[in-house]
Design an enzyme around this catalytic site. Structure first.
Site, mmCIF file in Angstrom:
data_model
loop_
_atom_site.group_PDB
_atom_site.id
_atom_site.type_symbol
_atom_site.label_atom_id
_atom_site.label_comp_id
_atom_site.label_asym_id
_atom_site.label_seq_id
_atom_site.Cartn_x
_atom_site.Cartn_y
_atom_site.Cartn_z
ATOM 1 N N ARG A 1 50.342 13.829 45.469
ATOM 2 C CA ARG A 1 49.482 13.856 44.280
ATOM 3 C C ARG A 1 49.767 12.707 43.313
ATOM 4 O O ARG A 1 49.507 12.814 42.115
ATOM 5 C CB ARG A 1 49.603 15.199 43.545
ATOM 6 C CG ARG A 1 49.224 16.411 44.371
ATOM 7 C CD ARG A 1 47.770 16.359 44.846
ATOM 8 N NE ARG A 1 47.463 17.529 45.656
ATOM 9 C CZ ARG A 1 47.566 17.566 46.990
ATOM 10 N NH1 ARG A 1 47.955 16.484 47.662
ATOM 11 N NH2 ARG A 1 47.266 18.658 47.654
ATOM 12 N N SER B 1 43.352 23.026 39.706
ATOM 13 C CA SER B 1 44.699 23.592 39.757
ATOM 14 C C SER B 1 45.512 23.122 38.561
ATOM 15 O O SER B 1 45.590 21.925 38.289
ATOM 16 C CB SER B 1 45.400 23.192 41.050
ATOM 17 O OG SER B 1 44.732 23.734 42.172
ATOM 18 N N GLU C 1 49.356 19.369 37.076
ATOM 19 C CA GLU C 1 48.455 18.511 37.837
ATOM 20 C C GLU C 1 47.303 18.020 36.968
ATOM 21 O O GLU C 1 46.772 16.932 37.176
ATOM 22 C CB GLU C 1 47.920 19.258 39.058
ATOM 23 C CG GLU C 1 47.061 18.396 39.969
ATOM 24 C CD GLU C 1 46.894 18.997 41.350
ATOM 25 O OE1 GLU C 1 45.793 18.890 41.902
ATOM 26 O OE2 GLU C 1 47.860 19.563 41.873
#
Length: 274
Positions: free
Chosen positions: A135, A185, A262
């Site tokens: 990520r 998320s 995130e």
């Protein structure tokens, strides 16, 4: 400012740098939380969505829907990205954040990308420039703008790939909100392992920590996925951030695990570097 071509993006970048104004590069807006007070700079919204195919090679504008790229690829008989069906956002955003699921990430598939560099040059680079990791990429904080990308695709069993896509979309309709606003998320799915224990998904840790019953104002944890905060009415950015902090602390207190956010927060008091 919307940018549909490289010249528009370069003019925007030059103006912001000459004026000494911070700017933020926005794709589809997923995984971004804007403060209700606004942003003390300029927003470049990349909307270039052209798609061209030559043989097994597709070149796609960074502003194109990531899921739209997957659908178009299958129509052209090309497979490989169907595992990511339903992931929101744009191609550029997916590359910058190394989006992924089901054990795969977009960084595995990128052949090359066209960048507008911080010094105003437009150049084509390979995947090694991005430093892909979970990520994250090296590009995110540099101020470079992704204009287009070329993902690696293959001629394959399109019908089988279509079934995978249908299954992924059906799963998302069950486990993700489709009629409530959210930023995706809240925390990275793959947090560090608990001290002396094994790594568990963030959603599983949050559920065990009681997150599903948590709310602050109209900011609520989605009842079918403990790692998603939804706006059930008139939630403020402060409501969302307060709730996220409460969720993080609950997991820390119960498991000793520090969840990593995130969602990117556009802090009006701390503009991102250009």
């Amino acid at each position: 400012r919307d940018s549909r071509n490289p010249d528009q993006a370069r003019r925007f970048q030059g103006f912001a740098l000459d004026a000494g104004v911070p700017f933020f590069i926005l794709g589809g807006g997923s995984n971004v939380l804007a403060d209700d007070r606004g942003y003390p700079g300029l927003i470049l919204h990349v909307t270039a969505d052209e798609l061209s195919a030559r043989g097994d090679v597709i070149r796609v504008g960074a502003g194109r829907s990531f899921d739209g790229l997957i659908a178009s690829s299958l129509e052209l008989g090309l497979t490989g990205l169907e595992f990511a069906s339903g992931i929101p956002g744009t191609v550029g955003g997916a590359v910058v954040g190394n989006a992924g699921c089901y054990g795969h990430e977009i960084g595995e598939f990128l052949v090359e990308a066209v960048l507008l560099t911080p010094d105003g040059n437009i150049t084509t680079v390979g995947p090694e420039t991005f430093g892909f990791r979970y990520r994250e990429t090296d590009i995110r904080e540099t101020g470079a703008v992704i204009l287009a990308g070329t993902p690696r695709r293959a001629r394959g069993a399109v019908h089988a790939a279509g079934r995978i896509r249908a299954a992924r979309l059906a799963d998302r309709r069950v486990t993700h909100p489709v009629d409530l606003p959210c930023a995706g998320s809240g925390f990275r799915t793959r947090p560090p392992a608990a001290p002396g224990g094994r790594r568990q998904a963030a959603g599983h840790l949050l559920e065990q920590a009681g997150a599903k019953v948590m709310h602050v104002g109209d900011a609520r944890v989605f009842d079918r996925h403990a790692n998603i905060i939804v706006n059930a009415g008139k939630a403020t950015s402060d409501d969302v951030r307060t709730l996220a902090d409460r969720m993080r602390r609950a997991v820390k207190d119960m498991f000793g695990v520090e969840l990593v956010e995130e969602v990117r927060y556009l802090d009006p008091d701390e503009a991102p570097p250009t």
